[in-house]
Design an enzyme around this catalytic site. Structure first.
Site, mmCIF file in Angstrom:
data_model
loop_
_atom_site.group_PDB
_atom_site.id
_atom_site.type_symbol
_atom_site.label_atom_id
_atom_site.label_comp_id
_atom_site.label_asym_id
_atom_site.label_seq_id
_atom_site.Cartn_x
_atom_site.Cartn_y
_atom_site.Cartn_z
ATOM 1 C CE LYS A 52 -4.055 -1.859 0.202
ATOM 2 N NZ LYS A 52 -5.752 -1.619 -0.574
ATOM 3 C CB SER A 305 -0.267 -8.344 -0.743
ATOM 4 O OG SER A 305 -1.092 -9.052 0.444
#
Length: 320
Positions: A52, A305
């Site tokens: 992110k 991720s």
């Protein structure tokens, strides 16, 4: 809606250079089975522990001086929260983050440590309160995935995979939540390596994206359903509008994995791959280990991720 193109992806790469880490594509010889080989993209190595960072910094760095002065508001279960807080701190911007009260403490604490004001709410309020705060205080809303700058920033993952791809790479596995990561990554790969299959992965308890792709329209799952999964970063009730346009244009398929498979893969990545992955970060590799018939591929890359996992949970999964 206009899809994100190579120009936006390359501009994002320049914008985030020196802030987001250019993570390597790491071979996992321990995962080879005689027919398939695996490479891992460890986005858990980012400064905030998840991919992110890429999208959040790309979005905030593109704000005008007037917008920066207003401050920003965002909503997140934790990883986008930390990324916005981190980027805002680097750029000198006030950040207010709305987080569900079910968020792991490690993510809430890290968001506060990066300097953001955290507002904890019941899960169903997470996606509605930011608009109210933006209206009341004039903050600029920084959505977690439904934004072209966010998608382009996350898409730098795909640019890097394309550049570092091992010989014969034919399949890339990417987790799906609101869709920003897979939207940008799929765009980058299909625009640079069109022969590579892009397969999304999500928990079967939060499989709204798979249902949407197969139905050809965005479908929403109740919060009570998506919040059953241990993968707290993948609990969004539906993919975003702009990400869905990218999914229909570029993603070949979406598969699901079970809770037990996610748990087992967190432990496996730690033991064999020496990588700390949160449950959300383990879903793409889980598909390699448990959904080979559905994902296909002989030379596979999987995105890890994020790694923001509660230490107690990691200990539990390693002991299991």
């Amino acid at each position: 809606m206009a899809l994100v193109g190579l120009e936006e992806l390359r501009a994002a790469r320049q914008r985030i250079a020196g802030v987001a880490v250019r993570t390597p594509l790491v071979p996992a010889p321990w995962a080879a089975d005689g027919e398939r080989r695996l490479w891992l993209k460890p986005e858990n190595l980012q400064p905030t522990g998840a991919f992110k960072t890429r999208g959040a910094y790309n979005r905030l760095a593109a704000l005008t001086a007037q917008e920066r002065a207003r401050g920003v508001v965002a909503q997140s279960s934790g990883n986008h929260a930390q990324a916005v807080a981190y980027a805002a701190g680097l750029l000198g911007i006030k950040a207010v983050i709305v987080m569900p009260d079910t968020s792991p403490a490690v993510k809430v604490d890290a968001t506060r440590a990066f300097g953001a004001e955290v507002v904890l709410v019941e899960p169903q309020e997470r996606d509605t309160l930011p608009a109210e705060l933006a209206e009341r205080h004039g903050y600029v809303w920084v959505p977690p995935y439904d934004d072209p700058f966010i998608i382009a920033g996350q898409g730098t993952v795909g640019l890097e995979i394309a550049e570092d791809a091992p010989a014969g790479l034919d399949t890339v596995l990417v987790p799906v939540s609101g869709g920003g990561l897979i939207a940008g990554t799929a765009a980058a790969l299909k625009l640079t390596r069109p022969g590579v299959r892009v397969v999304g992965v999500e928990p079967e308890l939060a499989a709204d994206a798979q249902a949407s792709l197969r139905a050809g329209e965005r479908l929403s799952w109740p919060v009570a359903d998506t919040y059953r999964t241990i993968a707290d970063g993948l609990r969004t009730p539906s993919v975003g509008e702009l990400p869905f346009e990218h999914l229909t244009a570029y993603v070949d398929d979406i598969v699901t994995v079970t809770e037990d498979e996610i748990r087992a893969t967190v432990a496996l990545l730690a033991r064999r791959g020496r990588l700390v992955a949160e449950p959300s970060g383990a879903v793409a590799p889980a598909a390699y280990f448990h959904r080979a018939a559905q994902t296909g591929g002989q030379v596979v890359a999987a995105v890890v991720s994020g790694g923001n996992i509660e230490p107690a949970l990691l200990a539990e999964l390693l002991a299991g």
